[in-house]
Write an enzyme that holds these catalytic residues in place. Structure first.
Site, short mmCIF file in Angstrom:
data_model
loop_
_atom_site.label_atom_id
_atom_site.label_comp_id
_atom_site.label_asym_id
_atom_site.label_seq_id
_atom_site.Cartn_x
_atom_site.Cartn_y
_atom_site.Cartn_z
N LYS A 13 96.16 -16.42 88.21
CA LYS A 13 95.13 -16.73 87.20
C LYS A 13 94.14 -17.78 87.72
O LYS A 13 92.94 -17.63 87.59
CB LYS A 13 95.75 -17.27 85.90
CG LYS A 13 96.61 -16.30 85.16
CD LYS A 13 97.00 -16.84 83.79
CE LYS A 13 97.83 -18.10 83.82
NZ LYS A 13 99.19 -17.95 84.40
N ARG A 88 98.86 -20.14 74.99
CA ARG A 88 100.20 -19.82 75.49
C ARG A 88 101.20 -19.62 74.34
O ARG A 88 102.37 -19.35 74.61
CB ARG A 88 100.70 -20.98 76.36
CG ARG A 88 100.46 -20.77 77.85
CD ARG A 88 100.89 -22.05 78.55
NE ARG A 88 101.36 -21.87 79.88
CZ ARG A 88 100.63 -22.21 80.96
NH1 ARG A 88 99.41 -22.65 80.83
NH2 ARG A 88 101.15 -22.08 82.16
N ARG A 127 103.38 -21.50 96.98
CA ARG A 127 102.07 -22.04 96.59
C ARG A 127 101.94 -23.52 96.98
O ARG A 127 102.84 -24.31 96.77
CB ARG A 127 101.94 -21.90 95.07
CG ARG A 127 100.70 -22.49 94.48
CD ARG A 127 100.37 -21.83 93.17
NE ARG A 127 101.14 -22.34 92.05
CZ ARG A 127 100.97 -21.90 90.81
NH1 ARG A 127 100.09 -20.95 90.54
NH2 ARG A 127 101.68 -22.39 89.84
N ARG A 160 103.49 -28.51 93.79
CA ARG A 160 103.66 -29.04 92.44
C ARG A 160 105.15 -29.10 92.11
O ARG A 160 105.89 -28.19 92.46
CB ARG A 160 102.96 -28.11 91.43
CG ARG A 160 101.49 -28.38 91.28
CD ARG A 160 100.77 -27.29 90.53
NE ARG A 160 101.44 -26.82 89.32
CZ ARG A 160 100.97 -25.84 88.54
NH1 ARG A 160 99.83 -25.24 88.85
NH2 ARG A 160 101.62 -25.45 87.48
N ARG A 171 110.07 -21.76 83.46
CA ARG A 171 108.70 -21.40 83.09
C ARG A 171 108.59 -19.91 82.78
O ARG A 171 107.87 -19.51 81.86
CB ARG A 171 107.73 -21.79 84.22
CG ARG A 171 107.56 -23.29 84.33
CD ARG A 171 106.84 -23.68 85.59
NE ARG A 171 105.44 -23.30 85.57
CZ ARG A 171 104.68 -23.24 86.65
NH1 ARG A 171 105.18 -23.51 87.83
NH2 ARG A 171 103.41 -22.91 86.55
P1 AMP Z 1 99.58 -24.20 84.57
O1 AMP Z 1 98.86 -25.06 85.54
O2 AMP Z 1 98.66 -23.35 83.73
O3 AMP Z 1 100.68 -23.39 85.20
O4 AMP Z 1 100.28 -25.19 83.52
C1 AMP Z 1 101.26 -26.12 83.95
C2 AMP Z 1 102.03 -26.66 82.76
O5 AMP Z 1 101.13 -27.33 81.86
C3 AMP Z 1 102.73 -25.61 81.89
O6 AMP Z 1 103.97 -25.20 82.43
C4 AMP Z 1 102.88 -26.39 80.58
O7 AMP Z 1 103.91 -27.35 80.67
C5 AMP Z 1 101.55 -27.15 80.51
N1 AMP Z 1 100.52 -26.35 79.79
C6 AMP Z 1 99.37 -25.85 80.33
N2 AMP Z 1 98.68 -25.15 79.41
C7 AMP Z 1 99.41 -25.20 78.27
C8 AMP Z 1 99.26 -24.64 76.97
N3 AMP Z 1 98.21 -23.87 76.65
N4 AMP Z 1 100.22 -24.92 76.05
C9 AMP Z 1 101.28 -25.69 76.35
N5 AMP Z 1 101.51 -26.22 77.55
C10 AMP Z 1 100.59 -25.99 78.52
#
Ligand code: AMP
Length: 215
Positions: A13, A88, A127, A160, A171
Site C-alpha cells: 500500500k 481500519r 522490508r 520497523r 497484525r
Molecule cells: P501502517 O504503517 O499502516 O502499517 O500502520 C502501523 C500501525 O499504526 C498499525 O499496526 C496500527 O497500530 C497503527 N495504525 C495505523 N493506522 C491506523 C488506523 N487507521 N487505526 C488504528 N491504528 C492504526
C-alpha cells in the site's frame, strides 16, 4: 480525486500510494506515518501510539478519527488525497463517510490490494524503511547500499519493530478480524477496485491507474 488504499500489512500500500500520489498529484496520507512522526516528536499521542503499534494492535478509533479529520479538512487535501492505512475498522469507515459528506466529497474509490498471506509475511520481514524519507525497500535490493536510493540519506535503513515476525502474526490477525469487514461495509457503495498485489511494483501501479479510468 479521493482514494482509499486498502489491503493487509505488507501488500505494498505504502509503495503504491507514494507512486500514485505523484502520478495524480494528490497528497499521500499514511496514518502509520503520522503516528510514527508523532512518536519521533515525543508527543503524548506518539508515545501512547508507539506502545500499541509495537504490540501489533490498533490505536483506538476516537484518536484515529480525530487525526484523519484534522488532515482532511486542511487545504492541502482540498483537491483530494490518497488514504493509506485508513479506515481500519468499520467504525472508522462510517465516520469517514460522514466526513466525506461534510466536506462534500462525493466521488471516491477504494483500491483493494490483495495477496496471499505467505507472500505478505515474506515481504514484511524483508522490508526496510528509510528513517529520513519513509520510503520502503526490499532488503535484497539495498543490502549493499549505504545511501537511500530515494533521498540519499546515509545509513538510514532500519527494520520497523512491528515488522518483526512475532508482531506480524498479530497484525495479520487484527487485519483478518477487524479490518477485513471494512471491505464488506463498502460493497454497497460500488466503489471498490480489486487489484492483485502479488506482481511487480510497476504492474500493480498500471492495474490501479487503468482500473481508476474505467469508472
Ligand atoms: P501502517 O504503517 O499502516 O502499517 O500502520 C502501523 C500501525 O499504526 C498499525 O499496526 C496500527 O497500530 C497503527 N495504525 C495505523 N493506522 C491506523 C488506523 N487507521 N487505526 C488504528 N491504528 C492504526
Amino acid at each position: 480525486m479521493q482514494l482509499i488504499l486498502f489491503g493487509p500489512p505488507g501488500v505494498g500500500k505504502g509503495t503504491q500510494a507514494q507512486i500514485i500520489s505523484k502520478e495524480l498529484n494528490i497528497p499521500h496520507i499514511s496514518t502509520g506515518d503520522i503516528l510514527r512522526e508523532a512518536f519521533a516528536e515525543k508527543t503524548e499521542l506518539g508515545l501512547k501510539a508507539q506502545e500499541i503499534m509495537q504490540r501489533g494492535e490498533l490505536v483506538p478509533d476516537n484518536i484515529m478519527i480525530g487525526i484523519i479529520k484534522n488532515v482532511l479538512v486542511s487545504p492541502k487535501c482540498s483537491g483530494g488525497s490518497i488514504l493509506d492505512g485508513y479506515p481500519r475498522t468499520v467504525n472508522q469507515a462510517e465516520s469517514l463517510l460522514n466526513l466525506f459528506d461534510e466536506l462534500k466529497i462525493k466521488d471516491f474509490r477504494l483500491i483493494n490490494i490483495h495477496a496471499n498471506e505467505t507472500d505478505v509475511i515474506k515481504r514484511i520481514t524483508n522490508r526496510r524503511t528509510c528513517s529520513n524519507c519513509n520510503s520502503v525497500f526490499n532488503y535484497d535490493n539495498i543490502k549493499n547500499e549505504t545511501k537511500c536510493p530515494k533521498c540519499g540519506a546515509v545509513n538510514s535503513f532500519f527494520q520497523r519493530k512491528d515488522d518483526k515476525e512475532e508482531v506480524i502474526k498479530k497484525r495479520l490477525e487484527v487485519y483478518n478480524n477487524t479490518t477485513l469487514p471494512v471491505l464488506r461495509f463498502f460493497e454497497k457503495y460500488n466503489v471498490t477496485l480489486n487489484v492483485d498485489g502479488s506482481g511487480a511494483i510497476d504492474d500493480v501501479t498500471k492495474e490501479i491507474l487503468e482500473g481508476l479510468k474505467v469508472k
